[in-house]
Design a protein around this motif. Structure first.
Motif, PDB file in Angstrom:
ATOM      1  N   TYR A 147      53.430  21.922  17.327  1.00  0.00           N
ATOM      2  CA  TYR A 147      54.513  21.064  16.900  1.00  0.00           C
ATOM      3  C   TYR A 147      54.377  20.195  17.806  1.00  0.00           C
ATOM      4  O   TYR A 147      55.561  18.695  17.818  1.00  0.00           O
ATOM      5  CB  TYR A 147      55.534  21.526  17.327  1.00  0.00           C
ATOM      6  CG  TYR A 147      55.949  23.475  16.630  1.00  0.00           C
ATOM      7  CD1 TYR A 147      56.156  23.075  15.246  1.00  0.00           C
ATOM      8  CD2 TYR A 147      55.537  23.384  17.386  1.00  0.00           C
ATOM      9  CE1 TYR A 147      56.177  24.446  14.289  1.00  0.00           C
ATOM     10  CE2 TYR A 147      55.580  25.379  16.366  1.00  0.00           C
ATOM     11  CZ  TYR A 147      55.964  25.076  15.188  1.00  0.00           C
ATOM     12  OH  TYR A 147      56.284  25.914  14.560  1.00  0.00           O
ATOM     13  N   GLY A 148      53.125  19.384  18.620  1.00  0.00           N
ATOM     14  CA  GLY A 148      53.605  18.685  19.318  1.00  0.00           C
ATOM     15  C   GLY A 148      53.292  17.145  18.624  1.00  0.00           C
ATOM     16  O   GLY A 148      52.153  16.736  17.699  1.00  0.00           O
ATOM     17  N   ARG A 149      52.984  15.837  19.179  1.00  0.00           N
ATOM     18  CA  ARG A 149      52.257  14.483  18.892  1.00  0.00           C
ATOM     19  C   ARG A 149      51.116  14.377  18.385  1.00  0.00           C
ATOM     20  O   ARG A 149      50.325  13.936  18.377  1.00  0.00           O
ATOM     21  CB  ARG A 149      53.342  13.349  19.805  1.00  0.00           C
ATOM     22  CG  ARG A 149      54.661  13.395  19.749  1.00  0.00           C
ATOM     23  CD  ARG A 149      55.127  11.846  20.047  1.00  0.00           C
ATOM     24  NE  ARG A 149      56.133  11.659  20.683  1.00  0.00           N
ATOM     25  CZ  ARG A 149      57.235  11.292  19.781  1.00  0.00           C
ATOM     26  NH1 ARG A 149      56.289  10.618  18.389  1.00  0.00           N
ATOM     27  NH2 ARG A 149      57.916  11.351  20.027  1.00  0.00           N
ATOM     28  N   GLY A 150      50.265  15.285  19.178  1.00  0.00           N
ATOM     29  CA  GLY A 150      48.073  15.169  20.237  1.00  0.00           C
ATOM     30  C   GLY A 150      48.145  14.662  20.760  1.00  0.00           C
ATOM     31  O   GLY A 150      46.755  14.071  20.479  1.00  0.00           O
ATOM     32  N   TYR A 151      49.127  13.701  21.821  1.00  0.00           N
ATOM     33  CA  TYR A 151      48.847  12.129  22.172  1.00  0.00           C
ATOM     34  C   TYR A 151      49.975  12.522  22.905  1.00  0.00           C
ATOM     35  O   TYR A 151      50.308  12.600  22.894  1.00  0.00           O
ATOM     36  CB  TYR A 151      48.560  11.348  21.872  1.00  0.00           C
ATOM     37  CG  TYR A 151      49.647  10.559  21.171  1.00  0.00           C
ATOM     38  CD1 TYR A 151      50.606   9.435  21.939  1.00  0.00           C
ATOM     39  CD2 TYR A 151      49.700  10.569  19.643  1.00  0.00           C
ATOM     40  CE1 TYR A 151      51.151   9.036  21.417  1.00  0.00           C
ATOM     41  CE2 TYR A 151      50.819   9.963  18.730  1.00  0.00           C
ATOM     42  CZ  TYR A 151      51.721   9.322  19.422  1.00  0.00           C
ATOM     43  OH  TYR A 151      52.969   8.673  18.324  1.00  0.00           O
ATOM     44  N   SER A 152      50.187  11.197  24.541  1.00  0.00           N
ATOM     45  CA  SER A 152      50.674  11.293  25.565  1.00  0.00           C
ATOM     46  C   SER A 152      50.587   9.906  25.649  1.00  0.00           C
ATOM     47  O   SER A 152      49.539   8.882  25.663  1.00  0.00           O
ATOM     48  CB  SER A 152      50.043  12.525  26.861  1.00  0.00           C
ATOM     49  OG  SER A 152      51.340  11.620  27.760  1.00  0.00           O
ATOM     50  N   ARG A 153      51.745   9.208  26.148  1.00  0.00           N
ATOM     51  CA  ARG A 153      52.349   8.032  26.713  1.00  0.00           C
ATOM     52  C   ARG A 153      52.761   7.870  27.521  1.00  0.00           C
ATOM     53  O   ARG A 153      52.778   6.588  28.107  1.00  0.00           O
ATOM     54  CB  ARG A 153      53.724   7.636  25.295  1.00  0.00           C
ATOM     55  CG  ARG A 153      53.047   7.615  23.395  1.00  0.00           C
ATOM     56  CD  ARG A 153      54.489   7.263  23.470  1.00  0.00           C
ATOM     57  NE  ARG A 153      55.922   8.024  23.459  1.00  0.00           N
ATOM     58  CZ  ARG A 153      56.758   8.125  22.976  1.00  0.00           C
ATOM     59  NH1 ARG A 153      57.426   6.820  22.583  1.00  0.00           N
ATOM     60  NH2 ARG A 153      58.021   8.309  22.618  1.00  0.00           N
ATOM     61  N   PHE A 154      52.202   8.935  28.490  1.00  0.00           N
ATOM     62  CA  PHE A 154      52.624   9.337  29.782  1.00  0.00           C
ATOM     63  C   PHE A 154      51.523   8.575  31.082  1.00  0.00           C
ATOM     64  O   PHE A 154      50.547   8.877  30.891  1.00  0.00           O
ATOM     65  CB  PHE A 154      53.368  10.499  30.366  1.00  0.00           C
ATOM     66  CG  PHE A 154      53.666  10.543  31.795  1.00  0.00           C
ATOM     67  CD1 PHE A 154      55.033  10.126  31.953  1.00  0.00           C
ATOM     68  CD2 PHE A 154      52.947  11.164  33.252  1.00  0.00           C
ATOM     69  CE1 PHE A 154      55.266  10.448  33.446  1.00  0.00           C
ATOM     70  CE2 PHE A 154      53.993  11.506  34.063  1.00  0.00           C
ATOM     71  CZ  PHE A 154      54.611  11.002  34.162  1.00  0.00           C
ATOM     72  N   ILE A 155      51.786   7.145  31.609  1.00  0.00           N
ATOM     73  CA  ILE A 155      51.435   7.331  32.409  1.00  0.00           C
ATOM     74  C   ILE A 155      50.853   6.825  33.966  1.00  0.00           C
ATOM     75  O   ILE A 155      50.157   6.958  34.820  1.00  0.00           O
ATOM     76  CB  ILE A 155      50.851   5.810  32.184  1.00  0.00           C
ATOM     77  CG1 ILE A 155      51.785   5.008  32.523  1.00  0.00           C
ATOM     78  CG2 ILE A 155      50.170   5.056  30.885  1.00  0.00           C
ATOM     79  CD1 ILE A 155      51.789   3.066  31.703  1.00  0.00           C
TER      80      ILE A 155
END
Length: 560
Positions: A147-155
């Motif tokens: 159910y996740g996006r498959g990538y992270s925007r957290f830096i």
């Protein structure tokens, strides 16, 4: 047999499909009945609702009706009754199904909500899946994939929290993995009645900890490990010992008391690594006591009996049985059965006693119950002995009657099925007066005094069934093979019966159950393989007048 009551059903609509569910069913459970997965973390069917994680957000609506006339409002486009959908998603865990309720679990809004929740939960979660002890059982890992996006925007840098914190002697905390679902806190407060856990600090710095001056030391502490959806709480005993996907799972029963909690034995290549609870809402919900999880350690105990002996000399099983048969045919025999034996073994113990004309005894064990999953009766199968007719009254803790018969010279041979006669009140002098035939798993004073020793199997190494405090018959299966010198107890008892001049022994468990069904009225329609996974209630009214030791436990109320 006693049939369970049937619940009242209502109809709800899940993803366009109507389904009948019991009235008051939680939306997550209703969707499960429809074969639809609603992901969640903080929700647990046996704990209170808190709505912490927001992972179970779904769209809900109700059929539209005219406020004035209460008549259905139809949709001109479809010709069906219009559905008034709520403008915002709703958590499924805090909503019970009501008649006509419509639920969407796959809409774009729901999908976006799940992706947002997963991204939020993973912001500070460590990327240590390859070394995490929860790998293979992690709901966070599974739902991030599903159910996740498959990538992270957290830096930014992740928060660092305490690791390897000992909350108690059996539970280790890796706090940086905790997603603050509060399942462990609610379990300790609501089920174990030991409110020792809580959160400290706020926001992304919140940390799970024990209250000052307290530790997580109650006898149900490892249930917090079972219900932790991530790798935050781990079993100190099992930690880093084995990957769960290598382990074989075998259904079993907790044999430490008459509650009969359902369990799963996890093993690999003949070695047991852990025991966890198995869900049975009529017996133990999804819990078990910590003390029942370490019973497997007896399997590889250095005190384990390794080979048959006759007069202290190593022998073969057949030679030992023949030697025991010669003692039995001489007469003046007493048989001591066990409340820890299976129903099948108790039936054969009775046949052995009948074959030699012996009196049958049983040893009672009574301790302090905890009102949860450990009862006062520390034998798992006293009711089984009543059902098969091995005994007619509740057993005493001491074998004073047998001791008097030995002193009077009325008993010359004693067969002990797994019981230490010395612990049950017989003195060393009394044991020396008789020829003891001992069937058991571990060395004790009785095996040391026995003329014939026949090593048997533990509950983890054989198939059978117990009758618990509810008169519920439940089966268990062999998880690992027994040691080379040991033989299945039911085969030993059958051979002893034949050696003593009784009827021919049953060749296998299926044949034995045919004999049992013909001889035991309560089992006439049953076979071992037809017992449901959750057990089956027997009619206990013939023994309703007995003063059983048990008091109130999780799913048991004593007769008034």
């Amino acid at each position: 047999m006693i049939a369970p009551p049937q619940p009242e059903l209502i109809t709800v609509n899940i993803d366009g499909r109507p389904i009948a569910v019991p009235k008051g069913t939680n939306v997550i459970e209703a969707a499960k009945l429809a074969g639809v997965d609603v992901p969640h973390y903080c929700y647990h069917p046996k704990l209170s609702i808190v709505g912490n994680c927001r992972m179970c957000l779904v769209e809900m609506g109700m059929p539209a009706v005219d406020p004035a006339t209460k008549t259905p409002v139809m949709d001109p486009a479809t010709g069906k009754q219009k559905i008034n959908w709520m403008p915002r998603p709703t958590i499924g865990c805090a909503t019970n199904a009501s008649p006509g309720l419509h639920i969407r679990t796959t809409s774009p809004m729901v999908k976006e909500c799940r992706e947002g929740v997963m991204e939020f939960l993973l912001i500070n979660h460590p990327l240590d899946c390859p070394i995490c002890d929860q790998a293979g059982e992690c709901k966070l890992q599974e739902q991030a994939t599903g159910y996740g996006r498959g990538y992270s925007r957290f830096i930014e840098d992740k928060n660092v929290k305490p690791k390897r914190t000992q909350l108690g002697s059996r539970v280790t905390l890796d706090d940086e993995r905790c997603i603050l679902c509060s399942r462990c806190i609610r379990f300790c407060k609501e089920v174990a009645k030991d409110d020792v856990l809580g959160f400290t600090d706020r926001g992304s710095h919140s940390t799970l900890t024990c209250y000052p001056g307290k530790k997580l030391e109650n006898n149900y502490s490892l249930n917090t490990v079972d219900i932790c959806p991530v790798g935050a709480l781990t079993s100190t005993d099992f930690r880093f010992k084995m990957r769960v996907w290598f382990l074989k799972q075998t259904d079993s029963i907790d044999a430490e008391s008459s509650v009969g909690a359902n369990t799963v034995v996890w093993s690999r290549e003949g070695v047991i690594y852990r025991i966890t609870p198995r869900q049975n809402d009529a017996v133990n919900d999804t819990w078990m006591a910590d003390s029942g999880r370490i019973l497997y350690q007896a399997v590889r105990s250095p005190e384990r009996l390794a080979e048959p002996t006759v007069d202290g000399v190593a022998s073969t099983p057949d030679m030992a049985v023949n030697a025991a048969g010669k003692l039995l045919v001489a007469g003046a025999t007493a048989v001591v059965g066990s409340g820890r034996s299976s129903v099948e073994e108790q039936f054969l113990t009775k046949r052995l006693a009948d074959a030699v004309g012996a009196s049958a005894h049983l040893v009672g064990r009574v301790g302090e119950g905890d009102r949860l999953l450990i009862s006062a009766d520390r034998n798992p199968n006293v009711r089984g002995a009543l059902v098969v007719g091995l005994i007619k009254e509740l057993p005493p803790a001491r074998l004073d009657g047998l001791a008097a018969a030995i002193d009077a010279g009325q008993v010359k041979t004693v067969v002990s099925v797994g019981e230490d006669l010395a612990a049950a009140g017989l003195t060393a002098a009394q044991l020396a007066k008789v020829s003891v035939i001992f069937l058991g798993t571990h060395r004790n004073a009785t095996s040391a005094a026995a003329r014939v020793v026949l090593p048997g199997l533990t509950v983890f190494e054989k198939n059978g069934s117990f009758v618990n405090q509810q008169f519920r018959i439940q089966r268990f299966a062999a998880a690992v093979p027994g040691p080379a010198g040991a033989t299945d107890d039911f085969q030993l008892l059958a051979k002893l019966t034949a050696a003593a001049g009784g009827a021919a022994p049953a060749a296998d468990l299926r044949s034995l159950w045919s004999l049992m069904a013909a001889a035991v009225p309560a089992l006439v329609t049953l076979r071992h393989h037809t017992i449901p996974d959750t057990g089956l209630l027997l009619d206990g009214t013939p023994w309703a007048g007995l003063a059983f030791a048990e008091r109130e436990t999780l799913h048991y109320q004593p007769a008034k």
